[in-house]
Design an enzyme around this catalytic site. Structure first.
Site, PDB file in Angstrom:
ATOM      1  N   ASP A  87     -15.729   4.760   6.509  1.00 14.80           N
ATOM      2  CA  ASP A  87     -16.238   5.922   7.240  1.00 14.80           C
ATOM      3  C   ASP A  87     -17.735   6.129   7.022  1.00 14.80           C
ATOM      4  OD1 ASP A  87     -13.559   6.220   7.754  1.00 14.80           O
ATOM      5  OD2 ASP A  87     -13.323   8.143   6.724  1.00 14.80           O
ATOM      6  N   TYR A 134     -13.033   3.022  13.135  1.00 12.89           N
ATOM      7  CA  TYR A 134     -11.580   3.144  12.900  1.00 12.89           C
ATOM      8  C   TYR A 134     -10.863   3.681  14.150  1.00 12.89           C
ATOM      9  CZ  TYR A 134      -7.390   4.752  10.263  1.00 12.89           C
ATOM     10  OH  TYR A 134      -6.119   4.982   9.783  1.00 12.89           O
ATOM     11  N   GLY A 193       0.834  -1.207   0.000  1.00 16.60           N
ATOM     12  CA  GLY A 193       0.000   0.000   0.000  1.00 16.60           C
ATOM     13  C   GLY A 193       0.864   1.250   0.000  1.00 16.60           C
TER      14      GLY A 193
END
Ligand code: CAA
Ligand code: NAP
Length: 248
Positions: free
Chosen positions: A96, A155, A13
């Site tokens: 989110d 998160y 990533g």
């Protein structure tokens, strides 16, 4: 770091790639994980691209949400390389959404990928490190674990959980030559952040005193610092790298 074996989850990533490159520059033997078995070709293409840039990085598959996948990975890496000296728990995702609209799956996916993963990988690696009387574990948390963030109850709960984990295990394994630390990046220019809408992103940048996003390299060099053999007196700590956006 010559001779040290480093494992970076989510190593392909945005931040992970930079961490792999920085550890490789320090002459560690670096293994980057890829998530989906069917992406093996993409992983090999990433590996070739790194090679063309001068970085010799190994790859392996793992789903960090799955304990047995982590066991398989660690058993096979220990067979090939003998041991793992440095572990960077970097894999992570966001989903989110304001809490009142959050689905159970959005809670579970984020908790599994960002927090259960830290148990799943570290639990499989730790006994080898104890046996070798050496280890460096670096957990990638987030600024939002400390400040909270609208739309990120899942998160921030997961990333805050990393801090308790880090401080507890650091005490348990200090006598075994193993350090465990957390890095809390602010907003870094990777797909995770660049997929936010321009208007949200601009508002965020306004709140960062240095008036820009961070770069993956700015996290990677800190990982390298904590992963060094000489950083042996730093354990259970949290390194904040956020351009001044949130200061404790
Ligand atoms: N504070 C207070 N209110 C807020 C707010 C905030 N920070 N953000 C949004 N709201 C309010 C809006 O004003 C709006 O209110 P009204 O309905 O009264 O007008 C309401 O929330 C809905 O806002 P949106 O139109 O944006 O709603 P949405 O459902 O489309 O999106 C969201 C909600 C997903 C949370 C979106 O606002 C968002 O993506 N915000 C950014 C979240 C964020 O910073 N994520 C970080 C991702 S990167 C990362 O996580 C890496 C890292 O570790 C740093
Ligand atoms: P990224 O580019 O999306 O990288 C995340 C990596 O995690 C990807 O390689 C992804 O692989 C991997 N991954 C996701 N789920 C996985 C799973 N179940 N098993 C194995 N690997 C999995 O995001 P990034 O910005 O580099 O983020 C890296 C870490 O830094 C994350 O933990 C993130 O929460 C944290 N962080 C980021 C920021 C930021 O601003 N960017 C700030 C603070 C903290 P696939 O793509 O193949 O699924």
């Amino acid at each position: 770091m010559k001779g040290k074996i480093a494992l970076v989850t989510g190593g392909m990533g945005g931040i992970g790639t930079s961490i792999c490159q920085y550890l490789a520059k320090e002459n560690a033997l670096v293994i980057a994980t890829y998530h989906h078995r069917e992406n093996r070709d993409a992983a090999l293409a990433w590996q070739t691209a790194q090679k063309n840039l001068g970085y010799d990085i190994q790859t392996c598959h793992v789903d960090v949400c799955d304990f047995s996948s982590c066991t398989d990975m660690v058993v096979s890496l220990e067979k090939i390389y003998g041991r793992i000296d440095i572990l960077v728990n970097n894999a992570g995702i966001t989903r989110d959404i304001p809490f009142h609209k959050m689905e159970v799956s959005q809670w579970n996916d984020v908790l599994r990928t960002n927090l259960d993963s830290v148990f799943n990988v570290t639990r499989n690696v730790i006994n080898g490190m104890i046996k070798n009387n050496y280890g460096r574990i670096i957990n990638i948390s987030s600024i939002n674990a400390q400040k909270g963030q609208y739309g990120q109850t899942n998160y921030t709960a997961a990333k805050a959980g990393m801090h308790g984990f880090t401080k507890s295990i650091a005490q348990e394994v200090a006598k075994n030559g193993i350090t465990v630390n957390t890095i809390s990046p602010g907003y870094i220019e990777t797909n995770m952040v660049m997929s936010l809408s321009t208007s949200i992103l601009n508002k965020i940048i306004e709140q960062i005193p240095v008036k820009r996003l961070g770069q993956p390299e700015e996290i990677a060099r800190a990982v390298t610092f904590l992963a060094a053999e000489k950083s042996s007196f730093i354990t259970g700590s949290n390194l904040v790298i956020n351009g001044g956006q949130y200061l404790l």
